[in-house]
Design a protein around this motif. Structure first.
Motif, mmCIF file in Angstrom:
data_model
loop_
_atom_site.group_PDB
_atom_site.id
_atom_site.type_symbol
_atom_site.label_atom_id
_atom_site.label_comp_id
_atom_site.label_asym_id
_atom_site.label_seq_id
_atom_site.Cartn_x
_atom_site.Cartn_y
_atom_site.Cartn_z
ATOM 1 N N VAL A 278 -31.153 -32.968 -4.431
ATOM 2 C CA VAL A 278 -29.319 -32.476 -5.064
ATOM 3 C C VAL A 278 -28.967 -34.658 -5.994
ATOM 4 O O VAL A 278 -28.395 -34.610 -6.252
ATOM 5 C CB VAL A 278 -28.197 -32.824 -3.182
ATOM 6 N N ALA A 279 -29.391 -35.096 -4.924
ATOM 7 C CA ALA A 279 -29.233 -36.902 -5.657
ATOM 8 C C ALA A 279 -29.766 -36.859 -7.455
ATOM 9 O O ALA A 279 -29.027 -37.150 -8.103
ATOM 10 C CB ALA A 279 -29.884 -38.121 -5.150
ATOM 11 N N ARG A 280 -30.845 -36.506 -7.236
ATOM 12 C CA ARG A 280 -31.779 -35.926 -8.331
ATOM 13 C C ARG A 280 -30.279 -34.701 -9.491
ATOM 14 O O ARG A 280 -30.359 -35.423 -10.790
ATOM 15 C CB ARG A 280 -33.043 -35.768 -8.230
ATOM 16 N N LEU A 281 -30.315 -34.374 -8.879
ATOM 17 C CA LEU A 281 -29.779 -33.180 -9.594
ATOM 18 C C LEU A 281 -28.145 -33.919 -10.593
ATOM 19 O O LEU A 281 -28.118 -33.723 -11.131
ATOM 20 C CB LEU A 281 -28.591 -31.755 -8.503
ATOM 21 N N PHE A 282 -27.372 -34.192 -9.561
ATOM 22 C CA PHE A 282 -26.196 -34.937 -9.344
ATOM 23 C C PHE A 282 -25.602 -36.014 -10.328
ATOM 24 O O PHE A 282 -25.721 -36.336 -11.893
ATOM 25 C CB PHE A 282 -25.425 -35.527 -8.119
ATOM 26 N N GLU A 283 -27.542 -36.833 -10.184
ATOM 27 C CA GLU A 283 -27.835 -38.784 -10.861
ATOM 28 C C GLU A 283 -28.275 -38.162 -12.783
ATOM 29 O O GLU A 283 -28.083 -39.198 -13.644
ATOM 30 C CB GLU A 283 -28.203 -39.508 -10.864
ATOM 31 N N GLU A 284 -29.658 -36.966 -12.061
ATOM 32 C CA GLU A 284 -30.457 -37.363 -13.944
ATOM 33 C C GLU A 284 -29.615 -36.046 -14.434
ATOM 34 O O GLU A 284 -29.958 -35.926 -15.686
ATOM 35 C CB GLU A 284 -31.644 -37.222 -13.276
ATOM 36 N N ILE A 285 -30.177 -34.357 -13.698
ATOM 37 C CA ILE A 285 -30.088 -33.380 -14.433
ATOM 38 C C ILE A 285 -28.501 -33.090 -15.271
ATOM 39 O O ILE A 285 -28.750 -32.345 -15.857
ATOM 40 C CB ILE A 285 -30.493 -32.961 -12.929
ATOM 41 N N ALA A 286 -27.287 -33.034 -14.255
ATOM 42 C CA ALA A 286 -26.290 -32.550 -14.585
ATOM 43 C C ALA A 286 -25.591 -33.419 -15.744
ATOM 44 O O ALA A 286 -25.096 -33.341 -17.188
ATOM 45 C CB ALA A 286 -24.874 -33.066 -13.563
#
Length: 136
Positions: free
Chosen positions: A76-84
Motif C-alpha cells: 500500500v505504501a508503494r502504491l501511494f508513494e510510487e505508483i499513484a
C-alpha cells in the motif's frame, strides 16, 4: 440467468474470491505485471484501477479503504508513494490486458495484466520522420 450481475464468480466462494483478488492485486502492484487467465484478469483490472484511483486521492481515508482490500502495508505504501503519482494526469485506464493465447493444460485463455507507463518496460519507439528529399 445473469441479468445485471456484475460479479464474476470465478468458480469460488465469496471469501476465497476476495482473498484471491487481494493476492493478485498485491502481486500486480509489487511486480507491475501478472500472468493469469482472461476472466481473472478482467476482475483484477477492475479492482486494481479502483485502488489506484483511491491512491491518487492520497488522504488517510483513501489509504484505509485500500487497506481493506490489500492487507500488506508495504504494498500500500508503494502504491501511494510510487505508483499513484505516476498516473496523476491520467483519468482512468491505468492497466492493460495483453492476451497471450491458451494454456496448454486445459485450454484456458491467458493474458498478462500490466500497469501502463511502468519504468523499464519496452515502450513503443518513436521514429522521427526523415525529411523528404527535394528533386532538382
Amino acid at each position: 440467468m445473469r441479468h445485471r450481475r456484475r460479479t464474476a464468480k470465478l468458480g469460488r466462494e465469496a471469501s476465497h474470491r476476495r482473498a484471491m483478488i487481494a493476492n493478485m492485486v498485491s502481486s500486480l502492484f509489487a511486480h507491475e505485471q501478472v500472468r493469469t487467465t482472461d476472466a481473472r484478469g478482467r476482475v483484477l483490472r477492475r479492482t486494481a484501477e479502483h485502488m489506484i484511483t483511491f491512491a491518487k486521492r492520497g488522504d488517510l481515508h483513501a489509504r484505509r479503504q485500500v487497506l481493506r482490500h490489500i492487507p500488506d502495508k508495504s504494498i500500500v505504501a508503494r502504491l501511494f508513494e510510487e505508483i499513484a503519482p505516476r498516473y496523476a494526469e491520467r483519468h482512468g485506464g491505468y492497466t492493460r490486458l495483453v492476451k497471450t493465447g491458451t494454456r496448454r493444460g486445459d485450454g484456458a485463455e491467458m493474458c498478462i495484466v500490466e500497469l501502463l507507463d511502468r519504468p523499464g518496460a519496452d515502450s513503443p519507439a518513436v521514429v522521427p520522420e526523415e525529411p523528404a528529399e527535394k528533386e532538382e
